[in-house]
Design a protein around this motif. Sequence first.
Motif, short mmCIF file in Angstrom:
data_model
loop_
_atom_site.label_atom_id
_atom_site.label_comp_id
_atom_site.label_asym_id
_atom_site.label_seq_id
_atom_site.Cartn_x
_atom_site.Cartn_y
_atom_site.Cartn_z
N GLU A 479 39.47 42.50 40.24
CA GLU A 479 39.36 42.85 38.83
C GLU A 479 40.65 42.54 38.07
N LEU A 480 40.52 41.75 37.03
CA LEU A 480 41.64 41.47 36.12
C LEU A 480 41.14 41.75 34.72
N PRO A 481 41.82 42.57 33.96
CA PRO A 481 41.31 42.87 32.62
C PRO A 481 41.26 41.63 31.74
N ASP A 482 40.23 41.53 30.93
CA ASP A 482 40.09 40.52 29.86
C ASP A 482 39.78 39.11 30.32
N ASP A 483 40.26 38.69 31.48
CA ASP A 483 40.06 37.27 31.81
C ASP A 483 38.68 37.03 32.42
N VAL A 484 38.32 35.73 32.52
CA VAL A 484 36.95 35.38 32.91
C VAL A 484 36.92 34.63 34.24
N VAL A 485 35.93 35.00 35.06
CA VAL A 485 35.75 34.35 36.37
C VAL A 485 35.13 32.97 36.16
N PHE A 486 34.97 32.26 37.30
CA PHE A 486 34.51 30.86 37.30
C PHE A 486 35.57 29.99 36.64
N THR A 487 36.81 30.39 36.75
CA THR A 487 37.89 29.56 36.23
C THR A 487 39.03 29.51 37.25
N VAL A 488 39.75 28.41 37.21
CA VAL A 488 40.97 28.28 38.00
C VAL A 488 41.98 29.32 37.51
N GLU A 489 42.01 29.53 36.20
CA GLU A 489 42.96 30.47 35.61
C GLU A 489 42.84 31.87 36.23
N TYR A 490 41.61 32.29 36.46
CA TYR A 490 41.42 33.65 37.00
C TYR A 490 42.09 33.76 38.38
N SER A 491 41.89 32.74 39.22
CA SER A 491 42.47 32.78 40.57
C SER A 491 44.00 32.73 40.50
N VAL A 492 44.53 31.89 39.61
CA VAL A 492 45.99 31.79 39.52
C VAL A 492 46.57 33.09 38.93
#
Length: 533
Positions: A479-492
């Motif tokens: 769980e990360l607030p505000d950000d969206v899954v299905f993205t490279v950004e979320y994993s980084v």
Amino acid sequence: MNSGPLHSTDPPAVHYLVGGGIASLATAILLIRDAGVPGRHIRIFEQSDTLGGSLDGAGTPDTGYLVRGGRMFEPYFACTFDLLGSIPSMDTEGLNLKDEIDRFNREVSNSSHCRLVRSGRKVEPLRFGLTARDLRDMGRLLTQSEAALAQRSIEDCFAPSFFNTDFWFMWSTTFAFQSWHGAIELRRYFRRFVHLLPGFRRLEGILRTRYNQYDALILPILCWLQDHGVRFGTGVQVTDARMTRDADGLRVTALHLLREGVEEEVEISGHDRVFLTLGSMTEHSTLGSNDTPPPEPAPGGGAWELWQRLAARDPVFGRPGTFGNDIERTKWESFSVTLRNPAFFEYMEAFTGNAAGTGGLVTFTDSQWLLSIVLFRQPHFRDQPEDAFVFWGYGLHPQRRGNFTGKAMSQCSGNEILRELAGHLHLGETSEVLLGGAQVIPCMMPYITSQFMPRGPGDRPAVIPEGARNFAVIGQFCELPDDVVFTVEYSVRSARTAVHALTGQGNPPPPVRRTDHDPAVLMRAARTLLRGG
Ligand SMILES: Cc1cc2nc3c(=O)[nH]c(=O)nc-3n(C[C@H](O)[C@H](O)[C@H](O)COP(=O)(O)OP(=O)(O)OC[C@H]3O[C@@H](n4cnc5c(N)ncnc54)[C@H](O)[C@@H]3O)c2cc1C
């Protein structure tokens, strides 16, 4: 949370990273860059024989190239671009990977002239087709809290007609949403990407890499990590993590490995730290060929089994079943096509009005499978010869019968998938000239949209689960607030959060850029919606 000071007499802390996807590779970079961990004290365990996880790119011009997907970035992938800014380009002295992406997107910018095709023709003029009720439902979704939307699906929040609008055709195929996915995720996406709305019909504001993401990102990252001495163990599945809980909190004390069928145990001691990638969207992907469909995918796989084992013992690990228990609703199928002459590319460039690489997704709205294709800028592979041309496509509904083959996409060979595509383009007899000799590799991904399944509080573990002293959870399912899954950004972002929290070094990630708090952005978005696209 810092797991304790290091004293000069302590043996060096080893950092164990479970999974070889971008979440782990980013963790390794940040441990070295921000926390001063020597690379030789970092070990990465990856069950497959390739590093990079979902960011793949493989094959040859003769056997056909394969990418399970192509990645769209956007300017507010702050953690990703910060990370890529630290990795030197393999191609141009003095540039880093972020510079390369900037340079490529200045050269080749995206503005689609043919986003949707209906009855064999481009949809023009292209409008969202939203009704006053759809706009009201959108507004209501945006103003509800995540708690209020727990377990609810998108179809719980919109009228059935919403799913036949051109807005939904574009939105669902750009981001891979199904009507049964979680309303929480759609709300996050609406808020996170509201600044893209004015250019959405043309896919403007989307950034791409010069080559497929394995060649463009993973290869140079692996070179950098190797130069820093990081140790990679491929073909190593982490089957379990032994934990102890005491007054001090929860600690990983051992990792259980399976290496070439042989079980091993790695003791986690002293100041060692563990970073766990739990779950994977590309687990158990299966491949077909020109003549065979991909084998029916089996549920499970190492990434899900480890998560299930941990969650069965301690609720801080969330509920993997929420995401991974229904592959009929989380799967879809992509296909990679390698051609040895430019005829199809020339045809599509004339048909769409976009040179290859400048248009992005073209979606066939009549398609029962909801087929879309993308013509990449060529070459898409580092070793791709000039006479090879690679494009990619996918079907969001592989279980439905095709309009032209009469078969479920999941049961079609690569040649049959091309026949379906040719039908939607009304190619008729020219199809042999345009697509003859193509190498097609269909790829079924049973868990591809598992992150989007309806969820509620506690289904996703925190990056630092409650009480965790020496470990963190990274990847798409924390769980990360505000950000969206299905993205490279979320994993980084998960990697950056984990490294900062566990080591106390470096900076925490910058907050997610909330363009939905910017009145000018909101005005532009509202004007676009009211204008109808
Ligand atoms: C078709 C497709 C299209 C996409 N489009 C976009 C896009 O447009 N934009 C965008 O930003 N992102 C996109 N993504 C998403 C992005 O690629 C992923 O979010 C990201 O790569 C996930 O990285 P990860 O490291 O968290 O997980 P993964 O890539 O799933 O990697 C996890 C790795 O860990 C390994 N592993 C897991 N558990 C274990 C274990 N117990 N033992 C050993 N190894 C283990 C797995 O084998 C896997 O290799 C797309 C993905 C796909 C597949």
